[in-house]
Each structure stands twice: as structure tokens, then as C-alpha cells.
Design an enzyme around this catalytic site. Sequence first.
Site, PDB file in Angstrom:
ATOM      1  N   GLU B 117     -31.161  45.645 -20.138  1.00 44.03           N
ATOM      2  CA  GLU B 117     -32.082  47.133 -19.727  1.00 44.03           C
ATOM      3  C   GLU B 117     -32.665  47.326 -19.318  1.00 44.03           C
ATOM      4  O   GLU B 117     -32.215  47.243 -18.120  1.00 44.03           O
ATOM      5  CB  GLU B 117     -33.424  46.239 -20.594  1.00 44.03           C
ATOM      6  CG  GLU B 117     -32.606  46.169 -22.281  1.00 44.03           C
ATOM      7  CD  GLU B 117     -34.031  45.028 -23.449  1.00 44.03           C
ATOM      8  OE1 GLU B 117     -35.376  45.894 -22.570  1.00 44.03           O
ATOM      9  OE2 GLU B 117     -33.641  44.917 -24.376  1.00 44.03           O
ATOM     10  N   ALA B 118     -34.049  48.660 -18.816  1.00 47.89           N
ATOM     11  CA  ALA B 118     -33.339  49.509 -17.678  1.00 47.89           C
ATOM     12  C   ALA B 118     -34.624  48.292 -16.412  1.00 47.89           C
ATOM     13  O   ALA B 118     -34.815  48.897 -15.658  1.00 47.89           O
ATOM     14  CB  ALA B 118     -34.709  50.113 -17.735  1.00 47.89           C
ATOM     15  N   SER B 122     -30.215  41.498 -14.493  1.00 43.87           N
ATOM     16  CA  SER B 122     -29.620  40.297 -14.292  1.00 43.87           C
ATOM     17  C   SER B 122     -30.346  38.746 -15.297  1.00 43.87           C
ATOM     18  O   SER B 122     -30.357  38.395 -15.987  1.00 43.87           O
ATOM     19  CB  SER B 122     -29.988  39.449 -13.254  1.00 43.87           C
ATOM     20  OG  SER B 122     -28.706  39.874 -12.302  1.00 43.87           O
ATOM     21  N   SER B 148     -21.128  50.417 -21.092  1.00 47.02           N
ATOM     22  CA  SER B 148     -20.566  51.018 -21.492  1.00 47.02           C
ATOM     23  C   SER B 148     -19.810  51.355 -22.358  1.00 47.02           C
ATOM     24  O   SER B 148     -20.442  50.291 -23.733  1.00 47.02           O
ATOM     25  CB  SER B 148     -19.014  50.285 -20.549  1.00 47.02           C
ATOM     26  OG  SER B 148     -19.612  49.071 -19.075  1.00 47.02           O
ATOM     27  N   ASN B 234     -19.293  34.507 -20.013  1.00 45.43           N
ATOM     28  CA  ASN B 234     -18.066  33.036 -19.624  1.00 45.43           C
ATOM     29  C   ASN B 234     -16.521  33.652 -19.317  1.00 45.43           C
ATOM     30  O   ASN B 234     -16.071  33.542 -19.262  1.00 45.43           O
ATOM     31  CB  ASN B 234     -17.966  31.716 -19.431  1.00 45.43           C
ATOM     32  CG  ASN B 234     -19.580  30.933 -19.357  1.00 45.43           C
ATOM     33  OD1 ASN B 234     -19.233  31.453 -17.885  1.00 45.43           O
ATOM     34  ND2 ASN B 234     -20.574  30.302 -19.963  1.00 45.43           N
ATOM     35  N   GLU B 330     -10.915  51.658   6.805  1.00 43.24           N
ATOM     36  CA  GLU B 330     -11.629  51.402   8.528  1.00 43.24           C
ATOM     37  C   GLU B 330      -9.496  51.430   9.302  1.00 43.24           C
ATOM     38  O   GLU B 330     -10.073  51.952  10.274  1.00 43.24           O
ATOM     39  CB  GLU B 330     -12.469  49.835   9.075  1.00 43.24           C
ATOM     40  CG  GLU B 330     -13.764  49.704   8.450  1.00 43.24           C
ATOM     41  CD  GLU B 330     -14.632  48.664   8.149  1.00 43.24           C
ATOM     42  OE1 GLU B 330     -15.502  48.873   7.987  1.00 43.24           O
ATOM     43  OE2 GLU B 330     -13.268  47.532   8.823  1.00 43.24           O
ATOM     44  N   MET B 332      -7.330  51.751   8.180  1.00 39.20           N
ATOM     45  CA  MET B 332      -6.273  53.675   7.698  1.00 39.20           C
ATOM     46  C   MET B 332      -7.043  54.532   8.061  1.00 39.20           C
ATOM     47  O   MET B 332      -6.565  55.680   8.280  1.00 39.20           O
ATOM     48  CB  MET B 332      -5.417  53.514   6.195  1.00 39.20           C
ATOM     49  CG  MET B 332      -5.184  52.210   6.019  1.00 39.20           C
ATOM     50  SD  MET B 332      -5.300  52.197   4.224  1.00 39.20           S
ATOM     51  CE  MET B 332      -4.421  54.170   3.896  1.00 39.20           C
ATOM     52  N   GLU B 355     -21.685  42.141 -14.984  1.00 38.78           N
ATOM     53  CA  GLU B 355     -21.350  40.991 -15.865  1.00 38.78           C
ATOM     54  C   GLU B 355     -22.111  39.989 -15.141  1.00 38.78           C
ATOM     55  O   GLU B 355     -21.082  38.442 -14.783  1.00 38.78           O
ATOM     56  CB  GLU B 355     -19.810  41.548 -16.217  1.00 38.78           C
ATOM     57  CG  GLU B 355     -19.485  42.268 -17.496  1.00 38.78           C
ATOM     58  CD  GLU B 355     -19.476  41.419 -17.782  1.00 38.78           C
ATOM     59  OE1 GLU B 355     -20.791  42.965 -18.544  1.00 38.78           O
ATOM     60  OE2 GLU B 355     -19.707  41.192 -19.069  1.00 38.78           O
TER      61      GLU B 355
END
Lengths: 344, 375
Positions: B117-118, B122, B148, B234, B330, B332, B355
Amino acid sequence: MEEEYEILENTVKDFNAKYVENNSLKFENESMGKEFVKLLADQGFFSMMGQSGEGAADVKTLSVVLENLAKSVPAVAVKTLLANSFLSLVNDPKITEAVANGSKSGTVTFSDLLVGPGQNGSLLLSDGKIKGEKQFVFGSDSDFIVTLLDTGELVLLKSGFTAGKKLKRLGFRSIGFSAVSVNSSDYDVLSKEGRKVLEKLYDQLSIPVAAISLGMSEAVSQKGLDYAKVRTAFGHYLKDFQPLAFELTSLIAEMEILKRYFEGLISTSPSRKEAMFLKHKALALAKDISKTSLQIHGGYGYLEDFGIEKFYRDSMALSVLFHNEEHEMEDLSTLVFETKAGFV
Amino acid sequence: MDFELSDDIKEAVVKAKEFANKYFTEEVAEKSDFNEEFPTEIVAISKKEKVLDFSNPWKVLVTIEELVRRDPGLGISVTISAFGAEIFMFFGNDAQKEKYMNPVFAGKRTLGLGVTEAGGGSDVAGIKCEARLDGDSYVLNGGKMFISNGQIADHFLVLARTSPPPSPEKKHKGLSVFVVDSKSPGFAINKLHGKLGVRATNTAELIFDNVRVPKEDMVGEEGKGFYYIMTFFNISRIYVAAQGLGIAHGALDRLLEYSKKYAPVSETGELSENLQLAIAEIATRVEATRNITYKAASYLFKFTPNPIVTSMAKFYAAESAVFATKRAIELMSLHGLTSDLERFFRDAKILDIWEGTTEVEKLIITRMMLKEGGA
């Protein structure tokens, strides 16, 4: 900090508050627009560096301006850096006046110093025409381009070039970034020893680039501090949790030390080694602190509306567009060891 | 102890690789990323070709890894259609499995999971969304954030509070899971724009304004929703670890290619030692991530999940993905900045957040180790 720098800092802060902050998303992702560029130029921000051909360029005031511009929209600081770089190399009064007042734009290509030989396209002068293609031109939407020919001359392209398809855009999205096709008889040769001139300018940008990094670090760390004080999780403010508080505090400690070092350097005439020390650490810090601040913001940090993710992208883009890890660490190691070092 | 994949798992890897080679073109990946556009067509083809074989979770795992290795945004979009379906598998009744889970596994429907939620990412137990019993249905009010498949899911599994917590310390009690039809009256969806990465995936905010959910669409027992969601995490964290593995491996692929093509070499033809050491470090992290992810998966797929190893895999994979993409760009230089690696770099960061943040995973590891005495 000296008084003159404090006045300058306040000037830029006022400018940011008045013209930049409300347009930050647009200036970052779309375009700054001619009107805004003119406003930037009117402040005198585009011509602060002086002519690098006349000895040490004045990067001190420019650095203070860049540090503070970068706090709102890093792309604005980088645009200013490109204009200053250009004007430090070009003498044509009509062109310098137009770029300095913001009615035209100019850029300098540093890509020859960043990628290996033959990886950056090819520009050749033949029968009075410069022809070919230059890769990785940052500021490719400019009216004038200073670039290197394969034969080593540094030239000013005044017309006869077109920007290709925009390259991928990690950061500074409002600034053109593409290959440029050239078929031009409208150019000036600025130096026969172009690479040396370009390398000298690149060196002189160490402190300005560090200043942009520091400005970004200050802005993004402040956002992290502010958010951690108001956002709660598990019944506590985020600031109360050790992992976040310790990490951000540690990075801010690093930032404050670098700021002191930066202020010390711009008050004196820094050596190349000192300037490179600052750039090396400031670029790394901007990346680290952006990452931590984004993490503190959680999912919101991932959204552009919160103004964090642009620092995450821009700090990485800056460290590639104006820096090459291996080249510069080789140079820096050689300065530290006082003999050639770090090349195997 | 056998570290070799079985032949049928190897076949799944090959199938995923071929699918990615065929459909994950740079043009499509770039367009989806630039326009923040869900790759509807490719997802439809993937379902038709059964790229994800849900009959074997190992196949799902290696498919995620392989598709994400080619492109994270497209790879995640293709493999997230059944997100949350394990909740039906473990806690749903037969009717719910038939009605909601089977069509998802058959590729006919898309599922979403509404937990975050907003006001709390966590802090799952701190959610505010409420479900009140009214006659034969529950009435949902509240909102969900960063969901998602938000705009494309046919149904959502939604965590809501059905009774007040018995005490402030027991906020995890009194939460329940409901199936919500995306066409329900009072249900609104706002697409989230301007994400740093995984822009091909569809992410939205969900709003419930007196949304009625029939009683029979509560999953499992009332008040046990928190446990169901934690059980699901899990599982899903192992798949997120596979995403991290794919991204880190993708960065390694690109760095190796650059090293062969563009990196300066010494007179004896050797790469600089700085670059060699960086490649070795990234490659080692990829291998370590794979081992710990597969170990966590091995526990789970034998129905003996080990949350400690799962959290280790999730956080280590996320950190490795972020580390590998950063170091590769960095090293390349402009070649990295202007290749699809820049997208990998942007995409990787979400793994540190979704997650369960990296910090939360680390806390889980230590707290469970202190409680249970080891991994």
C-alpha cells in the site's frame, strides 16, 4: 567558503528556485527550450571558464555554479559545462557571442579520449572538406561542434553536419546524444595538436565534473534525509532504523569531507593530482549516495515524480561521459607513485 | 550432490533461449521500455507456445533466468502472468482453483497480487485496506500501490483487514485474502508512469471504493491472510532471485562481449588486469547467486521451504544484479552507456526493493537464525 562564492551560490539557488525546480522533469527528460537556455546564458553561466588556450582556465567560479545547478537538475549543470568547454576553445567572436548569450549552442566531443582508437568513427579532411562520422557525440543537437579529426587536428564544425538516431539515454535525456554525420566545408582548424588541447581541457574539467557530482550528492542525500524523517514503517520513522541511518550518515560524512576538500581546492591552485583525487571520489560518491537515497525511498524512489531516480541515472551517466575508469586510474596511479604505474 | 540440471530442465533453458532470441529483439525491448508499454503480443505468443511450463517449477525458474538474461523488462513481463497463483495452490479450495488458478496456469487469464500500500511497503501487517462483511459479501475499501499486472490482470488476490488486531504487537492477525474481479464496480486502476526500469511491465495503483466481493471469494480462512502472503513470499522471492541471476548473467555476457571486441589489450594480447579481475568477480557472483538460488529452490520444490536460504538468495541476487550492471557499465564506458546494458542497470535496482527490500531480507535471515539456529 569565500564570500564571493557564497554570493554566487545564493545567486544560483535563487535561479534554481525561480526557473528550474518547477520544470525539473521537463528539463531532465525532454528539452530545456531556447527561452530557458537564454536565461541560463543571461546569468553569465556559459562563459565562466575563460580560454583554456591562455593557460589555466578559471574553473573555480564555474565549479560553484555547477555544483549548485546540479542540485536541481543535473542536466542543466552539464549543459552549462558543455557550453563553457566549447567557449574555452573557440575564438571566433560571432560564434562565441552567440553561444555565450544562448542564442546558439556548442559542444566538445570527448569521446576520443574515452574509447579506444577506431571505436569512435572517423573524420577526415580531404579537398577542403571534412567528411565522415563521429560516434558518441554528447550535445549532438548543438549548432557547433568541436571535435578531433583522425589526423589529430581539433576543428570547429560550423555547419554541414547532422545528428543521427539518438543513442540510448541513461541520463541527461534532454541533451542530444548520437553519432554525427559530417560533410562540411564550413569549419575552422583550432589546433594542429588537437589531442593535446583536448586532453588539457579534459583535465581542467576534473574539478567542474567533481562539482556536479557533489551537487548531485548534496541534493539526493537531502532528499533521503527528508524522507527518512517523515516516512514510517513498523511503527518507526525510517531514520530510526540503523541500516538506513548508518548507511546514509556514513555517505554524508564522506560527502562533507569531500566538500571541504573541494572548497580548499577552489581557493587555491590545485595540482592535477588533487583535482583527479576529487573527481575520482566525487563521482563514486554520487553513485553510492543516489543508490542509498533511492533505497530509502523504496518503490517511490523508483518513480520519476520523487526526483530520486534521475540522480541514480545521471550519476552513472556522468561517470561515463566525463570519465574513463581505466585511463584515469592509470594517470592517477602514475601521479601517486611518481613513476609510471598501474598499466599492466 | 549433483550440480547438473536434468535433461528436461536443460530443454527448458534451450526453449527459453530460442524464444528470447526470436522475440526479444532490441527494437521491441527498446520500444517497450521507452513507451512504458506492456509487450502484449509477445506475452500472448509465449502463452501459446507454453514457454512457461508450470508442471515443473524448476522449468519455471530456469526460464525466468534465461529470459531475463536476454531482457529484464520483457522477461519479467512474460513470466509474471501467474503472479500470486501459488496462494490458490496452497490455500484455495477446489472451486477457486478451478475458476481462478487453472485458467492462469493455462495462459488464459492473468493474475495480480495486491499487498503493498501507499503507506507501507515492507510493513505488510500495517496495511489499511479493509474488508467488512455485509450480507453474503465483503465490502472492500482502500488502495494498493505498485501492483504488477495492475492494468492487465483479470483478477487480483488482495490482502485486506477483516478484523482489528488484538494488540498493536499483533497487527499480522485479522488479515484475509480475497479474489477481486478487475471489472468489479467501485474498482479503479491508475497506471504508474515514469518508472526507472522494468518499464515493459505493467504497474498500477488499485483503488477499492465499496467493492463487493462474494464470501466464497475469500481464500482460505479469515484472519490468516498474513501467513498466506508470507508463505507466498517464500516462493516468489526465489523467482525474484532468478530475475537477479538473469540480470547479473546478462551483464556478464555483455562485458565479456565487450572485452573480446573493444577492450584494449597489451602487447601480449591480454586484457588489463583491472578488467580481468572485474570479470572474475562478476562471474563468481553469478555462480554464487545461481548456487544459492537453486539451493533455496531445491528446499521449496521438495515442499520443505527454508526461509533463511530463500532470503539469502533474494538479497544476494538483487545485490549481484545491481553490482554487475554497475561495474559492467563503468568498465565498458560509452559502449556500455549506449547499449542495452543501460536498461539492465535501470531494471536491476527494483530487485533491491520488491518482494521485500534487501534490508528486510537480511533481518529475516538473522532473526530466523537466532530463533532456529542456522541455515
